[in-house]
Scaffold this motif. Structure first.
Motif, PDB file in Angstrom:
ATOM      1  N   ASP A  95       4.296   5.606   6.208  1.00 57.87           N
ATOM      2  CA  ASP A  95       4.956   4.300   6.184  1.00 57.87           C
ATOM      3  C   ASP A  95       5.296   3.835   7.590  1.00 57.87           C
ATOM      4  O   ASP A  95       5.094   2.666   7.950  1.00 57.87           O
ATOM      5  N   PHE A 116      -4.650   3.577   4.210  1.00 60.44           N
ATOM      6  CA  PHE A 116      -3.516   3.035   3.451  1.00 60.44           C
ATOM      7  C   PHE A 116      -3.910   1.739   2.762  1.00 60.44           C
ATOM      8  O   PHE A 116      -3.618   1.538   1.575  1.00 60.44           O
ATOM      9  N   ARG A 117      -4.611   0.841   3.473  1.00 60.55           N
ATOM     10  CA  ARG A 117      -5.002  -0.441   2.892  1.00 60.55           C
ATOM     11  C   ARG A 117      -6.071  -0.270   1.819  1.00 60.55           C
ATOM     12  O   ARG A 117      -6.233  -1.132   0.957  1.00 60.55           O
ATOM     13  N   TYR A 119      -5.920   1.976  -0.522  1.00 63.73           N
ATOM     14  CA  TYR A 119      -5.157   2.211  -1.745  1.00 63.73           C
ATOM     15  C   TYR A 119      -4.218   1.050  -2.065  1.00 63.73           C
ATOM     16  O   TYR A 119      -3.960   0.752  -3.232  1.00 63.73           O
ATOM     17  N   PHE A 120      -3.672   0.415  -1.042  1.00 60.10           N
ATOM     18  CA  PHE A 120      -2.681  -0.646  -1.226  1.00 60.10           C
ATOM     19  C   PHE A 120      -3.092  -1.881  -0.432  1.00 60.10           C
ATOM     20  O   PHE A 120      -2.667  -2.048   0.724  1.00 60.10           O
ATOM     21  N   GLY A 126       2.767  -1.479  -0.984  1.00 59.39           N
ATOM     22  CA  GLY A 126       2.366  -0.114  -0.659  1.00 59.39           C
ATOM     23  C   GLY A 126       3.423   0.631   0.130  1.00 59.39           C
ATOM     24  O   GLY A 126       3.705   1.807  -0.123  1.00 59.39           O
TER      25      GLY A 126
END
Length: 253
Positions: A95, A116-117, A119-120, A126
């Motif tokens: 995060d 990360f992007r 998945y979210f 996210g």
């Protein structure tokens, strides 16, 4: 909550991390968040931290019932708790990287954000979900550690069910009241009223002679059977709490 639920939760996290992602050029992935998005994340973070502190305080303050655990299972539970803490830390660091990546020209950070992007696609959602999952793993890890700390081994105590006779009580009972009384008690926590499971209960005579030691069942009840004399000839207490300041002893007979 128990260790089985913790194991299932950890397996789900591991499966999600193991999903393959595409490798692409590692450049700046996005231009950062707007002021409103940062405000949303800040409000969510404050709520999550407040809930985390409240639950953590409850876990640390609660007197966990002393459940008997196999030494091997105890070691495995401790390893599992450490893994949960490591994965929780990893999620919180992720995060942090997503938040600062637009302002740090680092290929490694850009690659993390790219995963990360994947998945979210919506970064605010996210960040909140990953942060909440990290804090939840912390709570599960801490709970398992407290569960392991307060558990007892399955090895039978050599003092269990040991009876020591007292000549003073025998003489008194033979002289005035040679009847027998069944002694059974329920042991509960003074603070929250919960029964003490597998508690080590000591029974003394009124002159301080230790007569018997038994363990309470899952309902907090313990039965010492029939003994010579009356109830006021004996005094029951939880080991380590002779003055009954932590645990309440209620007579069932």
């Amino acid at each position: 909550m128990n260790m089985c639920w913790g194991t299932l939760f950890g397996s789900g996290v591991a499966a999600a991390i193991a999903v393959p992602v595409r490798a692409a050029g590692v450049h700046q992935v996005y231009d950062g968040l707007s002021a409103n998005q940062y405000l949303e994340i800040m409000i969510a973070a404050l709520i999550l931290v407040a809930v985390f502190i409240g639950i953590f305080y409850f876990i640390g303050k609660r007197n966990t019932r002393r459940t008997k655990v196999n030494p091997v299972a105890k070691s495995l539970a401790l390893i599992l708790a450490i893994l949960y803490l490591i994965v929780g830390t990893f999620l919180l660091i992720t995060d942090f990287i997503v938040l600062i990546e637009p302002y740090v020209a680092t290929d490694a950070f850009a690659y993390v954000v790219q995963i990360f992007r994947y998945y979210f696609p919506e970064p605010v959602f996210g960040i909140i979900i990953v942060g909440a999952a990290g804090l939840l793993l912390y709570l599960v890890g801490f709970y398992i550690m407290i569960f392991v700390r307060d558990s007892t081994g399955i090895v039978k105590d050599a003092e269990s069910y040991h009876i020591q006779t007292s000549s003073a009580v025998d003489m008194d009972a033979g002289r005035e009241r040679a009847d027998h009384t069944r002694l059974a008690f329920r042991v509960t926590d003074w603070e929250n009223g919960e029964p003490l499971s597998d508690g080590k209960i000591c029974l003394e005579t009124k002159d301080g002679t230790l007569m018997m030691i038994k363990y309470s069942d899952f309902t907090g009840e313990v039965d010492f059977g029939k003994l010579r004399g009356h109830e006021d000839d004996y005094y029951a207490y939880v080991e380590g709490d002779h003055e009954r300041q932590e645990y309440r002893i209620v007579t069932l007979t």
